[in-house]
Every structure is written in structure tokens, then in C-alpha cells.
Enzyme design. Structure first.
Site, PDB file in Angstrom:
ATOM      1  N   TYR A  29      80.580  95.053  91.406  1.00  0.00           N
ATOM      2  CA  TYR A  29      79.131  94.801  91.330  1.00  0.00           C
ATOM      3  C   TYR A  29      78.714  94.002  92.555  1.00  0.00           C
ATOM      4  O   TYR A  29      79.402  93.066  92.982  1.00  0.00           O
ATOM      5  CB  TYR A  29      78.782  93.997  90.073  1.00  0.00           C
ATOM      6  CG  TYR A  29      77.336  93.543  90.041  1.00  0.00           C
ATOM      7  CD1 TYR A  29      76.349  94.348  89.493  1.00  0.00           C
ATOM      8  CD2 TYR A  29      76.963  92.317  90.585  1.00  0.00           C
ATOM      9  CE1 TYR A  29      75.017  93.950  89.484  1.00  0.00           C
ATOM     10  CE2 TYR A  29      75.635  91.914  90.586  1.00  0.00           C
ATOM     11  CZ  TYR A  29      74.668  92.730  90.035  1.00  0.00           C
ATOM     12  OH  TYR A  29      73.360  92.333  90.048  1.00  0.00           O
ATOM     13  N   GLU A  41      70.431  95.782  94.318  1.00  0.00           N
ATOM     14  CA  GLU A  41      71.598  95.808  93.437  1.00  0.00           C
ATOM     15  C   GLU A  41      72.355  97.121  93.579  1.00  0.00           C
ATOM     16  O   GLU A  41      71.750  98.190  93.629  1.00  0.00           O
ATOM     17  CB  GLU A  41      71.142  95.621  91.988  1.00  0.00           C
ATOM     18  CG  GLU A  41      72.263  95.572  90.973  1.00  0.00           C
ATOM     19  CD  GLU A  41      71.748  95.378  89.566  1.00  0.00           C
ATOM     20  OE1 GLU A  41      71.802  94.237  89.058  1.00  0.00           O
ATOM     21  OE2 GLU A  41      71.269  96.366  88.956  1.00  0.00           O
TER      22      GLU A  41
END
Length: 383
Positions: free
Chosen positions: A101, A188
Site C-alpha cells: 500500500y 493512493e
């Protein structure tokens, strides 16, 4: 402002961040054609401005154009958390060896840009943050200088092999540049994957942008999907109001963003559920009050309305005139609690005498009264 995954990935691609090949489809037939052109395994992904698409059935991995057509048929028209799917992104399948991530956002409390990374990426990253926070890496930069040392260390934790950590670091640099140059508020990649072929690729992408900076980002504003926007919030902006729809049943009409936030907090504190954020601003135009009432009542779930005005530039007598005119123009069948204090408050209260409005002298009294008027139970706040 939010954009779709396919738009974020185009911006990633333009910035030099590796993404899988893909194309947009608005019909099942188009999805089948794209799958045929890509060949092999493809992912058919719903394009909506909400998360949780995979768990909702909005992402399907298929192995033929016929399966892609069927998947698109099932996904287009779906409702995912209140958003209707109108199009799908059909993407070349990836062999995933590892997921991580990577995110960049604004940390307003520290007046900085915050990097967030984790070697435990994927759809359950929220669970990782909640239950194993030690797996989350955080570091800041307090200007627009890329934090080279911290980023290099983080890349090494995401992918221990230098052959993979190096490309991850380069993606961090490019994502940071994109974040800064395009006035993003969130960038993101979840997941950032290591493929079976040894490539580090952005398998998903999310970008949000600062609405207040859109005047200098016309290319970004052009990406806005009005079908994904709340029509009431669009209307409010056009009429000079700041409005955000929530899920409660107590409508709030307030002047000033700070007081509006405090009003919602007080309603929650005393056991109520605010239905909206609404700042009528510093203007004393009674027409704004009429428009505000229309927006608040449009949800159909309102049980009572709280009007909380602290008059500085805003004149309480003009607010009172707007309230009275609203009752003439709109069918307002729910109780309305009014607290006016500040500039011309006494005159404003005199104008409201004899009406069915419920007056309140203090902030806490107004909140208690509106919760009771909505049929709720007041929970007394602890001192």
C-alpha cells in the site's frame, strides 16, 4: 473533488508510473471487444467514486471476451454504496506476487504532507491499520521537498529486494510530484503490486483534489463526473452556500463554517443526528435562507431544523426575514428551533414573535430543544 480509477491511472501513466493496459467500456459489448484486444485474463472493474467495489461484486476477473461481456452486464447498473455504475474499466490481468500500500495525503494537524505505506496492502488495509498498526509506515515532509531518506527506507520495507525497492522508490517520487503539481489532497495506490514478472505496478489508483485549487487546474476540473456528485451540493455551491449532505434527521442552518461544525458536534454530543453541514455565509441576503431551507428539506428525512446564527457581518433581522419568507414560499411541516444572537438579534427575534418557531437563548438550549422536537432523547453532556 474525486475522479475515477481510469482517470487516475491516466494521470499515473502520464507521470511515468507503471499501470496495466486497459480501456473504458460503457456497454457489455464494448467490454467484450476490449477483452479480446487485450487477450488472456482481464479484470472488469466498476467505475464509481466509492471504495469497497471488490467486496460489493464490482470487480470481476474473467478469462474470455464472453465472460467479460457477462461481467460488464452484471456490473453496469449496480448500486454500490449509493453510486450507480455507468461504466467499467477493462484491464489486462496481472500475476501478483506481492501486494503493498502507498498513499500520500495532507496532514492538516501537522501542516505537512503525510506519506503512508505498508507491506500489508490490498483490500483489507483498513483492517491492518485497525488491528496491526505497527505494519503501517508514516513519515512527513513539511514543504514540497521529497523526503528522500525516509522514502528510501520505506521502499526497502515494502520490497526487500533492491531490484524491486528501487522502482517502488521511483514511484513514490513520481506520485509525490503528481500530488504537488496537481494540488491533490489524496494520492493512493492500493495495491502497489510486484508482478510475477518482477515489475512493480500500480494495480489500482485513487486521486482526490483540493476544490479550492481547481481554478488553476482546468485539466483536472475537466475530469469531474457530475453524475457522481450530490446534486444538492452542486446547487448549494451555485447559490453561494456551503452544504454537505449527511445521514441524520436534524437539519442545521448556521452561519460560519466553524460554528456549523460546532453545531453538528453539539447535536451529536446531546444524542441527536445532524442531517447536514450548511453554512449560509456572512451575507445577510434573505434569499439565502430560503435556498438553505429548500436544500435541508429536500432529503425528505428531516424531523426538525435548527437555525443557529451568531450575527457579526450577518444581520439577525435579515435572517429572520428570510425565515418568515421561507414559510410563505415552502411547505415547512417540521419543527424549527431558532437561536439568534449578535448583530440586530433583538430586532430579529421581534420579527419572529407570534410565529410557530421555537426560540432558544443559548447554544445548548437550542440543541436540546431541536432533539426533543425531532422526537429524540437528550443525552446530557458531561462537564
Amino acid at each position: 473533488m474525486k475522479i475515477h480509477e481510469y482517470q487516475a491511472k491516466q494521470l499515473f501513466k502520464d507521470a511515468g508510473i507503471p499501470v496495466p493496459a486497459g480501456a473504458l467500456a460503457e456497454t457489455p459489448e464494448a467490454a467484450a471487444t476490449i477483452a479480446s484486444e487485450l487477450g488472456g485474463v482481464v479484470a472488469v472493474k466498476a467505475q464509481v467514486h466509492v471504495g469497497g467495489r471488490g467486496k460489493a461484486g464490482g470487480i470481476k476477473v474473467v478469462r474470455s471476451p464472453e465472460e467479460a461481456r457477462a461481467a460488464a452486464q452484471a456490473i453496469i447498473g449496480m448500486d454500490i454504496k449509493g453510486s450507480k455504475v455507468n461504466k467499467v474499466w477493462v484491464e489486462k490481468g496481472s500475476s501478483i506476487a506481492r501486494e503493498a500500500y502507498l498513499g500520500i495525503t495532507l496532514d492538516r494537524s501537522n501542516r505537512s504532507i503525510l506519506f503512508i505505506a505498508s507491506a500489508a496492502g490490498g483490500i483489507d488495509i483498513e483492517e491492518v491499520a485497525a488491528h496491526t498498526p505497527e505494519k503501517i509506515i508514516r513519515f512527513h515532509t513539511f514543504d514540497t521537498t521529497f523526503p528522500e531518506a525516509e522514502a528510501r527506507a520505506a521502499a526497502g520495507k515494502l520490497f526487500e529486494d533492491e531490484a524491486h525497492a528501487g522502482p517502488a522508490l521511483e514511484i513514490m517520487r513520481k506520485l509525490f510530484d503528481l500530488f504537488v503539481v496537481k494540488d491533490a489532497s489524496l494520492a493512493e495506490i492500493n495495491p502497489l503490486v510486484l508482478t510475477g514478472e518482477g515489475q512493480v505496478v500500480a494495480l489500482d489508483g485513487k486521486l482526490n483534489f483540493d476544490d479550492n485549487a481547481l481554478f488553476r487546474q482546468p485539466d483536472i476540473e475537466a475530469l469531474r463526473d457530475m453524475a457522481e456528485e450530490n446534486p444538492n451540493e452542486i446547487e448549494a455551491k451555485a447559490k453561494g452556500l456551503s452544504f454537505v449532505q449527511l445521514e441524520g434527521d436534524i437539519g442545521c442552518m448556521v452561519n460560519g463554517a466553524g460554528l456549523a461544525m460546532a453545531t453538528m458536534d453539539m447535536v451529536k454530543l446531546y444524542g441527536g443526528q445532524p442531517a447536514n453541514f450548511l453554512d449560509v455565509g456572512g451575507s445577510s441576503n434573505p434569499e439565502k435562507v430560503i435556498n438553505a431551507f429548500k436544500l435541508i428539506l429536500s432529503s425528505g428525512t428531516i424531523k426538525a431544523v435548527l437555525i443557529n446564527i451568531f450575527g457579526g457581518i450577518t444581520r439577525c433581522d435579515d435572517i429572520a426575514r428570510g425565515i418568515l419568507e421561507s414559510f410563505k414560499q415552502i411547505d415547512i411541516s417540521v419543527p424549527v428551533v431558532v437561536r439568534l444572537t449578535g448583530t440586530n438579534a433583538e430586532e430579529g427575534l421581534r420579527l419572529l414573535e407570534g410565529s410557530n418557531l421555537i426560540p432558544a437563548q443559548t447554544f445548548a438550549e437550542a440543541v436540546r430543544k431541536v432533539i426533543l422536537a425531532a422526537g429524540g432523547t437528550v443525552v446530557e453532556a458531561h462537564s
